[in-house]
Design a protein around this motif. Structure first.
Motif, PDB file in Angstrom:
ATOM      1  N   THR A   1      53.008  48.825  17.652  1.00  0.00           N
ATOM      2  CA  THR A   1      53.160  49.750  18.819  1.00  0.00           C
ATOM      3  C   THR A   1      53.883  50.887  18.323  1.00  0.00           C
ATOM      4  O   THR A   1      53.720  52.177  18.874  1.00  0.00           O
ATOM      5  N   ALA A   2      54.874  51.059  17.441  1.00  0.00           N
ATOM      6  CA  ALA A   2      55.572  51.937  16.905  1.00  0.00           C
ATOM      7  C   ALA A   2      54.753  53.178  16.212  1.00  0.00           C
ATOM      8  O   ALA A   2      54.881  54.251  16.618  1.00  0.00           O
TER       9      ALA A   2
ATOM     10  N   ILE B   1      62.701  53.306  20.743  1.00  0.00           N
ATOM     11  CA  ILE B   1      62.918  52.831  22.224  1.00  0.00           C
ATOM     12  C   ILE B   1      61.600  52.406  22.571  1.00  0.00           C
ATOM     13  O   ILE B   1      61.654  51.060  23.481  1.00  0.00           O
ATOM     14  N   GLY B   2      60.544  53.094  22.476  1.00  0.00           N
ATOM     15  CA  GLY B   2      59.434  52.487  23.293  1.00  0.00           C
ATOM     16  C   GLY B   2      58.734  51.245  22.657  1.00  0.00           C
ATOM     17  O   GLY B   2      58.315  50.531  23.443  1.00  0.00           O
ATOM     18  N   ALA B   3      58.999  51.135  21.333  1.00  0.00           N
ATOM     19  CA  ALA B   3      58.357  49.842  20.408  1.00  0.00           C
ATOM     20  C   ALA B   3      59.057  48.656  20.977  1.00  0.00           C
ATOM     21  O   ALA B   3      58.911  47.703  21.321  1.00  0.00           O
ATOM     22  N   THR B   4      60.716  48.789  21.330  1.00  0.00           N
ATOM     23  CA  THR B   4      61.462  47.915  21.493  1.00  0.00           C
ATOM     24  C   THR B   4      61.112  47.481  23.000  1.00  0.00           C
ATOM     25  O   THR B   4      61.094  46.060  23.088  1.00  0.00           O
ATOM     26  N   LEU B   5      61.169  48.352  23.768  1.00  0.00           N
ATOM     27  CA  LEU B   5      60.842  47.993  25.118  1.00  0.00           C
ATOM     28  C   LEU B   5      59.726  47.420  25.432  1.00  0.00           C
ATOM     29  O   LEU B   5      59.480  46.343  26.158  1.00  0.00           O
TER      30      LEU B   5
ATOM     31  N   SER C   1      63.214  49.328  11.482  1.00  0.00           N
ATOM     32  CA  SER C   1      62.079  49.550  11.214  1.00  0.00           C
ATOM     33  C   SER C   1      60.922  49.839  12.094  1.00  0.00           C
ATOM     34  O   SER C   1      59.935  50.520  11.833  1.00  0.00           O
ATOM     35  N   TYR C   2      61.372  49.958  13.337  1.00  0.00           N
ATOM     36  CA  TYR C   2      60.338  50.503  14.245  1.00  0.00           C
ATOM     37  C   TYR C   2      60.357  51.896  14.239  1.00  0.00           C
ATOM     38  O   TYR C   2      59.366  52.611  14.385  1.00  0.00           O
ATOM     39  N   ALA C   3      61.470  52.739  14.127  1.00  0.00           N
ATOM     40  CA  ALA C   3      61.556  54.027  13.942  1.00  0.00           C
ATOM     41  C   ALA C   3      60.686  54.440  12.603  1.00  0.00           C
ATOM     42  O   ALA C   3      60.075  55.480  12.688  1.00  0.00           O
ATOM     43  N   LEU C   4      60.885  53.755  11.533  1.00  0.00           N
ATOM     44  CA  LEU C   4      60.244  53.862  10.243  1.00  0.00           C
ATOM     45  C   LEU C   4      58.751  53.936  10.385  1.00  0.00           C
ATOM     46  O   LEU C   4      57.948  54.655  10.088  1.00  0.00           O
ATOM     47  N   ALA C   5      58.017  52.857  11.171  1.00  0.00           N
ATOM     48  CA  ALA C   5      56.623  52.750  11.600  1.00  0.00           C
ATOM     49  C   ALA C   5      56.182  53.761  12.256  1.00  0.00           C
ATOM     50  O   ALA C   5      55.085  54.508  11.828  1.00  0.00           O
ATOM     51  N   GLY C   6      57.281  54.344  13.290  1.00  0.00           N
ATOM     52  CA  GLY C   6      56.868  55.451  14.056  1.00  0.00           C
ATOM     53  C   GLY C   6      56.906  56.682  13.215  1.00  0.00           C
ATOM     54  O   GLY C   6      55.698  57.612  13.401  1.00  0.00           O
ATOM     55  N   VAL C   7      57.347  57.042  12.263  1.00  0.00           N
ATOM     56  CA  VAL C   7      57.558  58.033  11.425  1.00  0.00           C
ATOM     57  C   VAL C   7      56.263  58.134  10.885  1.00  0.00           C
ATOM     58  O   VAL C   7      55.795  59.180  10.283  1.00  0.00           O
TER      59      VAL C   7
END
Length: 223
Positions: A191-192, A112-116, A144-150
Motif C-alpha cells: 500500500t505504501a 500514515i496512510g499505509a499504517t491506517l 519500512s512503510y515510508a521507505l516503500a513509499g519513497v
C-alpha cells in the motif's frame, strides 16, 4: 598531499553529502542512537519502549499521534547498516530531487496512510474472526512503510523506459507476499508503494515528468 589535507578533504566531502539530504541523514543518526539503545538497555526496558511506540491497533486507539510519529525512530532489530544502505539508495535521491519538505511530506503520507489502511484491514479481520485478538498487540514500526513509499515516488525520477522496468520490479517485489501467507505488514508495504506513486502532485512543476508522450528531462537518480 599531507594526511591533514586528506582528512580535511574527506570531511568537506562528507559535509557536502549530508547537506545535500539533511533530513535523511538526521533520521539515520537518530536511528543509529535508538538502535544502540536497544543493545545496551535491559530487554524488559527495550520491550516497554517499543510497545509504547508501536503502531498496532491498541496504541493507535489510545495514542494515535504519538505512535505514528515516534514509531519512525525505532528499528525492530540490529540492522541499522542495512537501512543506511537502503536510505542512500532511495531516500537520498528523492530528498535531493524534491527538497526536504516535499520528501518529508511523502514519507509521512505514505507512513500514515499505509499504517491506517493495513491496521484497518487487520481490525476488520479480527472482528470477522479471521485473526486472533492478540494481533492487536503485535509490535509494528513504520520505517519500512515510508521507505516503500519513497521507493514508489522515485519512479518519476528515473528516465524512460527504465522507470517502467523499475516500477514493475518494485511493485512486483512487494506484491509477491500477498499471494502467500499474507500479513498486515505485507499489505502495508504494498500500500505504501502505491501511495508513493499517487504522490505525483507533490513533485514541483519544473521537475515533474510527463507520464506519456515525449520523454521527460528528469535525470537518473543520484546518490
Amino acid at each position: 598531499m599531507t594526511l591533514a589535507h586528506r582528512v580535511t578533504d574527506v570531511g568537506t566531502w562528507v559535509g557536502r553529502v549530508i547537506r545535500s539530504a539533511p533530513g535523511t541523514y538526521t533520521w539515520l543518526a537518530v536511528l543509529l542512537v535508538t538502535t544502540i539503545l536497544q543493545h545496551v538497555l535491559p530487554a524488559d526496558a527495550v520491550h516497554h519502549i517499543l510497545a509504547a511506540r508501536s503502531t498496532n491497533l491498541v496504541e493507535l486507539t489510545r495514542h494515535p499521534v504519538r505512535v505514528l510519529w515516534s514509531s519512525l525512530f525505532w528499528l525492530d532489530g540490529a540492522y541499522w547498516f542495512a537501512y543506511f544502505v537502503l536510505y542512500n539508495i532511495f531516500h537520498v535521491p528523492v530528498e535531493r530531487w524534491l527538497g526536504t519538505v516535499r520528501w518529508l511530506a511523502v514519507c509521512l503520507i505514505t507512513h500514515i496512510g499505509a499504517t491506517l489502511i493495513s491496521q484497518g484491514l487487520l481490525s476488520l479481520a479480527i472482528r470477522e474472526g479471521a485473526e486472533p485478538m492478540s494481533k492487536a498487540y503485535v509490535l509494528d514500526f513504520g520505517v519500512s512503510y515510508a521507505l516503500a513509499g519513497v521507493a514508489g515516488i522515485l519512479t518519476y525520477h528515473i528516465r524512460r523506459p527504465w522507470c517502467f522496468v523499475y516500477v514493475v520490479v518494485v511493485v512486483g517485489f512487494l506484491a509477491i507476499p500477498l499471494f502467500g501467507d499474507v500479513t498486515f505488514t505485507d499489505v502495508g508495504h504494498f500500500t505504501a508503494a502505491l501511495i508513493g506513486l499517487l504522490c505525483y502532485p507533490l513533485i514541483p512543476a519544473d521537475r515533474r515528468p510527463r507520464l506519456f508522450g515525449a520523454k521527460h528531462s528528469s535525470t537518473a537518480p543520484d546518490g
